[in-house]
Design a protein around this motif. Sequence first.
Motif, short mmCIF file in Angstrom:
data_model
loop_
_atom_site.label_atom_id
_atom_site.label_comp_id
_atom_site.label_asym_id
_atom_site.label_seq_id
_atom_site.Cartn_x
_atom_site.Cartn_y
_atom_site.Cartn_z
N MET A 40 56.91 -29.80 54.46
CA MET A 40 55.81 -29.20 54.72
C MET A 40 54.94 -30.02 55.74
O MET A 40 54.23 -29.62 56.47
CB MET A 40 54.96 -29.04 53.40
CG MET A 40 55.35 -27.99 52.62
SD MET A 40 54.49 -27.83 51.15
CE MET A 40 52.98 -27.11 51.80
N PRO A 67 55.21 -27.79 60.59
CA PRO A 67 54.35 -27.26 61.80
C PRO A 67 54.68 -27.75 62.81
O PRO A 67 54.73 -27.03 63.88
CB PRO A 67 53.08 -27.68 60.92
CG PRO A 67 53.31 -27.78 59.80
CD PRO A 67 54.56 -28.57 59.40
N LEU A 92 46.04 -33.45 65.99
CA LEU A 92 46.72 -32.73 65.04
C LEU A 92 47.37 -33.06 63.91
O LEU A 92 47.54 -32.87 62.97
CB LEU A 92 47.98 -31.77 66.04
CG LEU A 92 48.80 -30.79 65.24
CD1 LEU A 92 47.98 -29.80 64.67
CD2 LEU A 92 49.77 -30.29 66.41
N LEU A 140 45.33 -34.17 61.23
CA LEU A 140 44.58 -32.62 60.66
C LEU A 140 45.65 -32.27 59.38
O LEU A 140 45.39 -31.99 58.55
CB LEU A 140 44.41 -31.78 61.61
CG LEU A 140 43.76 -30.44 61.19
CD1 LEU A 140 42.11 -30.67 60.67
CD2 LEU A 140 43.56 -29.34 62.34
N ILE A 141 46.93 -32.59 60.00
CA ILE A 141 48.02 -31.88 58.96
C ILE A 141 48.06 -32.87 58.03
O ILE A 141 48.20 -32.49 56.57
CB ILE A 141 49.54 -32.01 59.79
CG1 ILE A 141 49.75 -30.90 60.90
CG2 ILE A 141 50.60 -31.66 58.78
CD1 ILE A 141 50.79 -30.75 61.75
N THR A 188 44.98 -32.12 55.64
CA THR A 188 45.01 -30.95 54.92
C THR A 188 45.94 -30.92 53.61
O THR A 188 45.63 -30.44 52.77
CB THR A 188 45.39 -29.90 55.91
OG1 THR A 188 44.61 -29.89 57.05
CG2 THR A 188 45.22 -28.70 55.42
N VAL A 189 47.18 -31.44 54.03
CA VAL A 189 48.04 -31.60 52.96
C VAL A 189 47.56 -32.51 51.85
O VAL A 189 47.69 -32.08 50.76
CB VAL A 189 49.69 -31.95 53.40
CG1 VAL A 189 50.54 -32.22 52.36
CG2 VAL A 189 50.05 -30.94 54.22
N LEU A 190 46.93 -33.60 52.16
CA LEU A 190 46.56 -34.47 50.95
C LEU A 190 45.28 -33.68 50.30
O LEU A 190 45.47 -33.89 48.95
CB LEU A 190 45.94 -35.82 51.79
CG LEU A 190 46.83 -36.84 52.06
CD1 LEU A 190 46.20 -38.03 52.83
CD2 LEU A 190 47.74 -37.35 50.97
N GLN A 191 44.32 -33.06 50.87
CA GLN A 191 43.33 -32.76 50.23
C GLN A 191 43.40 -31.13 49.58
O GLN A 191 42.70 -30.88 48.82
CB GLN A 191 41.95 -32.69 51.29
CG GLN A 191 41.65 -34.14 51.75
CD GLN A 191 40.73 -33.87 52.82
OE1 GLN A 191 40.00 -33.02 52.80
NE2 GLN A 191 40.65 -34.90 53.85
N GLY A 192 44.48 -30.68 50.27
CA GLY A 192 44.40 -29.31 49.79
C GLY A 192 43.20 -28.33 50.39
O GLY A 192 42.47 -28.97 51.13
N VAL A 193 43.47 -26.93 50.35
CA VAL A 193 42.67 -25.88 50.91
C VAL A 193 41.83 -25.24 49.97
O VAL A 193 40.93 -24.49 50.58
CB VAL A 193 43.13 -25.29 52.20
CG1 VAL A 193 43.80 -25.96 53.18
CG2 VAL A 193 44.31 -24.35 51.36
N ALA A 194 41.95 -25.46 48.64
CA ALA A 194 41.16 -24.50 47.73
C ALA A 194 39.74 -24.85 47.89
O ALA A 194 39.41 -26.20 48.02
CB ALA A 194 42.01 -24.85 46.12
#
Lengths: 180, 180
Positions: free
Chosen positions: A138, A142, A160, A163-164, A167-173
Amino acid sequence: MERLMAGGISLLELSMEGIAQEAGVAKATVYRRWPNKEALLIDVVRRLEEPEPQPLGESFRGDMVTLLEFMRRRGLAKRSRWVLRSALSQMGSLPELRSLYHERVVNRRRDLIRQVVRRGVERGELRSDIDLDLLAEMLMAPMLVRTVLWEDAPLDDPGLSELIVDTVLQGVAAHPAAAG
Amino acid sequence: MERLMAGGISLLELSMEGIAQEAGVAKATVYRRWPNKEALLIDVVRRLEEPEPQPLGESFRGDMVTLLEFMRRRGLAKRSRWVLRSALSQMGSLPELRSLYHERVVNRRRDLIRQVVRRGVERGELRSDIDLDLLAEMLMAPMLVRTVLWEDAPLDDPGLSELIVDTVLQGVAAHPAAAG
């Protein structure tokens, strides 16, 4: 090689004859060095791939950003380097080139990224219930997709990689507790 | 077409002559239908791609799992279908096939996934400070990479799509608060 690019040979016209013509040498000179197009492309791929940075092991975030940044910069180089683009586009029909590239480039990067992920779990930076291989994919995918498959997607943002990883560490929920 | 697969023509040997021979028809019969190999492969890609499921809009998680499951099953079919593998491997050198595939398949899926992501943000299921395009790519990319680039990576786990979506939703940091 730079001359070949300037000469404007398209990816599809790559032939031993065309290379000789563009380089201004006899066909025999090209054939003496490389018996065929596949051998030439393998040589080019070997020479153009830099060794990956060895992650320092300071933190998961730092190491992963370093590796992804390396992949991003290599991706930009691949897009602009005619010879590498040509090699990539012909891999489907040149099996020796494809397996060399997988062994020397793809698998080595996958192993490095898995190593960094595994260390992140051991150090307690990452949750221990995750699928390590999937997570490694994952993080890399990208960058890989933008480099090889979607050449219209942006790769030139130096933020970038961070950011990747973030985003994977924190999650997007929006409400992490409700996400599971 | 099934006969061709059984006949064991390798990806590299695909030629109009070989197709005629395997199908037990005259070369002229094949050429009457398709003027060249590219036309044949374009036709095959058109016929084999099913339309994507239209996401129902019930929840971000449900819709995204539906789309990724569709991609996973298509990926499995591509790996096993000789003709599609052949088409994919030759895209690098057949530009018309490549752009048709991008327009009909790749871009349509990207748009669908972006739509689902955008709706997730509007409904408050996803954080509103995320990069929508990047998020859509992060969700699709592992499936895409496993289908097209890493044929040794597993695609047959029916839980893969849920795992991808949940990992991206929840994040992987052990202590979410410290991740940013």
